[in-house]
Design an enzyme around this catalytic site. Structure first.
Site, PDB file in Angstrom:
ATOM      1  N   SER A 660       0.810  -1.213   0.000  1.00 30.48           N
ATOM      2  CA  SER A 660       0.000   0.000   0.000  1.00 30.48           C
ATOM      3  C   SER A 660       0.848   1.269   0.000  1.00 30.48           C
ATOM      4  CB  SER A 660      -0.937   0.017   1.214  1.00 30.48           C
ATOM      5  OG  SER A 660      -0.199   0.082   2.412  1.00 30.48           O
ATOM      6  N   LYS A 703      -6.544   5.112   7.717  1.00 31.23           N
ATOM      7  CA  LYS A 703      -5.339   5.823   7.297  1.00 31.23           C
ATOM      8  C   LYS A 703      -5.600   7.322   7.193  1.00 31.23           C
ATOM      9  CE  LYS A 703      -3.223   1.976   4.774  1.00 31.23           C
ATOM     10  NZ  LYS A 703      -2.852   1.433   3.446  1.00 31.23           N
TER      11      LYS A 703
END
Length: 815
Positions: A660, A703
């Site tokens: 990611s 996030k």
């Protein structure tokens, strides 16, 4: 900067809100409790199939996450299904008169086991009573006396004849403790040894001849007397047996009539009838007297009672109170709890057992029905899994104590007859356990052919939102909680979507939902509210996070005071903020990390410092190799890449895994290669492929919230934000404060589909597209990168042309 505005998400895209007005109730008091499992059509279909199919191996494995409703689903299904199935047989163990070490197992109709046990207890009590009474009757005493009188007459006749025979031959007989002694007579008087020695030789010879003849007759008489004793004893025993069977026979006939359709019971009664006469003494009162020691008397009583228990019945499995097929949930599946055991008891300093101490296991209790086990509990206990498989594959349960299987020397103990096994086994466990067993255990595929896969999520529809309301209503009623308002229910539904981080889905982990329901009711009750409101649910969610987010707060403090270096202002070349997920088990949050890249002359390699120091997982290493592929495809079509690059996560001391951060690493590389600064207030998450397409990643909501918390702690500037893959927009279920910050322009979120969009947002410079002549526009990021690569290529050529140390000496030697 047009691309920046175009890709910026509005606050409407950042979450999904359920309007309480769309719910057709005011409080959960108006909602019927949930009566079925929701969101699991595939699993329920598999359960129905697995329970209905009647073939070997079609046992079920219910795979899914804890709290997804696996156990409640199977309970609800079995509560409906089990009563429709036939009730299985009772099982009893009885004494094996031919082989006492192998007790017989007998199957009986439901309820008959207990009735047979009661009937046998009544039989033993009646037999004791009637036998004692029969032995006290005048007729029995008279017949016994006749036998004894006849015995006396015949014995007297034998010895009288022997006495006459001795007198005729000149001998007298004397009874001694060691037998019958003969004494010679002379003139009617006994002769001593000295006198016998003075007799004439002819007379002594005649006496000795008569003595030999007499000794032969004495031996014959003793043998006849012994035979008479045996005959009389046999007649007395036969009398006892005849009298006993006269009174016991009708009792046995009653039992035979009651179980005429049970051949095994009839065979048992036949063996009992043969055995009982040999143990009549056990039915009669003990013959102890005042002089018998108390210990010996106790031993005699215990032996008598133990002997009589051989005629009783061990009701091993009793289904007299069972309606339909049995359902057993075994929460402690140890070896003995599954297959049964032999119990031992202390008796006068020794451990003894009997067929009545054979105890059933869960397999016996569930035989003919359903046995539900937790897979992880089963696999954790030694020998349990193998014993379960052995029983299922052999279709029988054999009771063996573990000590007997692993002792150095075999010991004498009971070997109960195995009981035939026919049942459905239902294992509940994580999907990973199912896959491990399927791959590693060769018997698993044969035994568990049906997988009921419980999904972690379901579609967020109006119907499922109402199912959530019904579930909350059930929790309220079962636990005595406060009713929930429609607004509170709507907030719980939103929380369900947040758990899945998807605006289109709701979590099926209803355990998590019930926890929030319970906690929201607590906070509402503490505030003296009559119902649970929206703010009570919000408080419950916030308090739940607060109890677990200590690590997150400490990291925020270290970022704010500069211990962990994270820039949220200004611009830097070769540096970007990536975001990772830190999962603590009960709590997960987004943590920003500084990613840096450096460029130098080299051979076209991209090295990850984490990989070189063995702090990189396989997925992260793969992502770095993909970046190398992108750079070669983008810039090395005519000339090889003349550079080497290094990437690292600054201040990272644990293993890095996942891809990611690939997009962030790519932007750090492009910034260093093109020598253009990146805005440090913008963080990046996303995977990338070799063609520069940005791909979806997990944990996007957390996030964004993690980076927002950092910016908020340091100070929001209105220029900060996060770049995410466009494919992740449906996964956004952000907190209200983040949504509000985006709405007011204090924070931003961009959704991109390719790397070029991201680099333009980060640098404010267009990435650039190749024109017909194959060149990028002036001042574009890619043009700057290519120009710098040409510079590196020229430097590399000059370095190659530069004389190396030792070259001149080699040329002179060659000349």
């Amino acid at each position: 900067m047009a691309i920046t505005q175009e890709l910026r998400l509005s606050h409407e895209h950042l979450s999904r809100v359920l309007d309480p007005a769309s719910l057709p109730f005011e409080t959960t008091d108006d909602v019927a409790p949930l009566s079925e499992v929701i969101g699991q059509p595939r699993a329920l279909d598999a359960i129905e199939f697995g329970l209905a199919v009647d073939a070997p191996g079609y046992n079920l494995f219910m795979a899914g996450a804890p709290g997804s409703g696996r156990e409640s689903a199977i309970r609800a299904t079995l509560e409906r299904y089990a009563p429709t199935r036939p009730t299985p047989s009772d099982w009893v163990y009885v004494y094996n008169f031919a082989d006492p070490d192998r007790p017989h197992a007998i199957a009986l109709a439901p309820g008959e086991g207990a009735r047979l046990a009661k009937a046998m207890q009544s039989f033993v009590a009646a037999a004791q009573r009637e036998i004692v009474r029969a032995f006290e009757t005048e007729d029995y005493v008279h017949r016994q006396q006749e036998i004894m009188a006849e015995h006396g007459r015949r014995r007297d006749t034998l010895f009288n004849d022997l006495q006459s025979f001795a007198l005729e031959r000149g001998f007298a007989l004397q009874q001694t403790p060691v037998g019958i002694a003969s004494v010679p007579l002379v003139d009617g008087h006994p002769v001593s040894v000295q006198e016998f020695d003075r007799l004439p030789a002819e007379q002594k010879a005649a006496i000795e001849a008569h003595s030999d003849e007499l000794q032969t007759r004495i031996g014959e008489t003793v043998r006849q007397a012994h035979q008479l004793e045996q005959e009389t004893g046999q007649r007395l025993r036969q009398l006892d047996q005849d009298v006993a069977m006269y009174v016991v026979g009708p009792l046995l006939d009653d039992l035979r009539a009651a179980y005429a359709d049970r051949p095994q019971v009839l065979a048992y009664l036949e063996e009992l009838q043969k055995d009982l006469p040999e143990h009549l003494a056990d039915f009669r009162p003990p013959r102890g007297d005042a002089e018998t020691p108390a210990v010996l008397a106790q031993v005699e009583i215990a032996q008598r009672e133990a002997s009589l228990k051989r005629y009783e019945v061990n009701v091993f499995i009793d289904h007299s109170q069972t309606h339909g097929a049995p359902v057993v949930f075994e929460t402690n599946p140890t070896y003995y709890n599954l297959v049964g055991r032999l119990d031992y008891r202390a008796s006068f300093g020794a451990l003894v057992t009997s067929f009545q101490q054979i105890k059933p296991g869960a397999l016996h209790r569930a035989n003919g029905g359903f046995l539900v086990l937790r897979a992880t509990d089963l696999l954790r206990v030694p020998f349990a899994w193998d014993s379960l498989k052995r029983a299922r594959l052999s279709h029988a349960v054999t009771i063996e104590n573990l000590g007997e299987q692993y002792t150095a020397l075999p010991t004498e103990t009971l070997r109960p007859e195995p009981i035939p096994l026919s049942l459905k086994i239902i294992l509940i466990g994580p999907l990973q356990v199912y896959h491990l067993l399927y791959e590693l255990d060769e018997d698993f595929q044969e035994l568990f052919k049906v997988k009921a896969d419980f999904a972690p999520e379901m579609d967020w529809t109006q119907a499922q939102a109402l199912n959530y309301a019904a579930f909350i209503s059930g929790c309220v009623r079962q636990a005595g909680l406060l009713p929930f308002s429609s607004g509170a229910v709507a907030r719980v539904v939103e929380y369900g979507a947040r758990l899945r981080e998807d605006k289109r889905k709701l979590s099926t982990r209803l355990l998590d939902i019930s926890d929030i329901v319970t906690e929201a009711s607590f906070w509402a009750r503490r505030a003296d509210q009559p119902i649970v409101r929206t703010e009570d649910v919000a408080q419950a969610i916030a308090k739940k996070a607060y109890r677990s987010n200590l690590v997150e707060e400490r990291i925020l403090e270290m970022i704010a005071d500069g211990t962990i270096l994270i820039d949220t202002r200004g611009a830097r070349v070769g540096q970007v903020n990536g975001i990772a997920i830190l999962d603590l088990g009960d709590y997960a949050f987004g943590k920003p990390s500084r990613i840096s890249a450096r460029i130098s002359l080299g051979n076209g390699s991209v090295q990850s410092i984490e990989r070189e120091t063995h702090l990189s997982g396989d997925l992260h290493s793969k992502g770095v190799l993909i970046l190398a592929g992108y750079l070669h495809g983008q810039y090395a079509q005519e000339n090889p890449l003349p550079i080497s690059a290094t990437l690292t996560f600054e201040q990272s001391y644990d293993e890095v895994d996942g891809d990611s951060a690939a997009a962030a690493e790519l932007y750090a590389l492009l910034s260093a290669l093109a020598d253009v600064p990146i805005q440090q207030g913008i963080a990046v998450t996303g995977s990338v492929n070799q063609f520069g397409e940005v791909q979806a990643v997990g944990g996007v909501t957390r996030k964004i919230e993690g980076y927002f918390a950092v910016c908020q702690a340091i100070g929001l500037t209105g220029e900060q934000g996060v770049i995410i893959p466009a494919a992740n927009v449906p996964n956004l279920m952000l907190k209200a404060e983040v949504v509000e910050a985006v709405r007011t322009g204090r924070f931003h979120i961009w959704a991109i589909r390719n790397a070029d969009d991201g680099i333009e947002i980060l640098t404010g410079i267009p990435a650039g597209e190749r024109s017909a002549d194959g060149r990028y526009p002036e001042s574009s990021v890619h043009r700057r990168a290519e120009d710098n690569l040409r510079h590196y290529t020229a430097q590399a050529r000059r370095a190659d042309d530069r004389p190396r140390k030792g070259d001149r000496r080699r040329r002179s030697v060659r000349a």
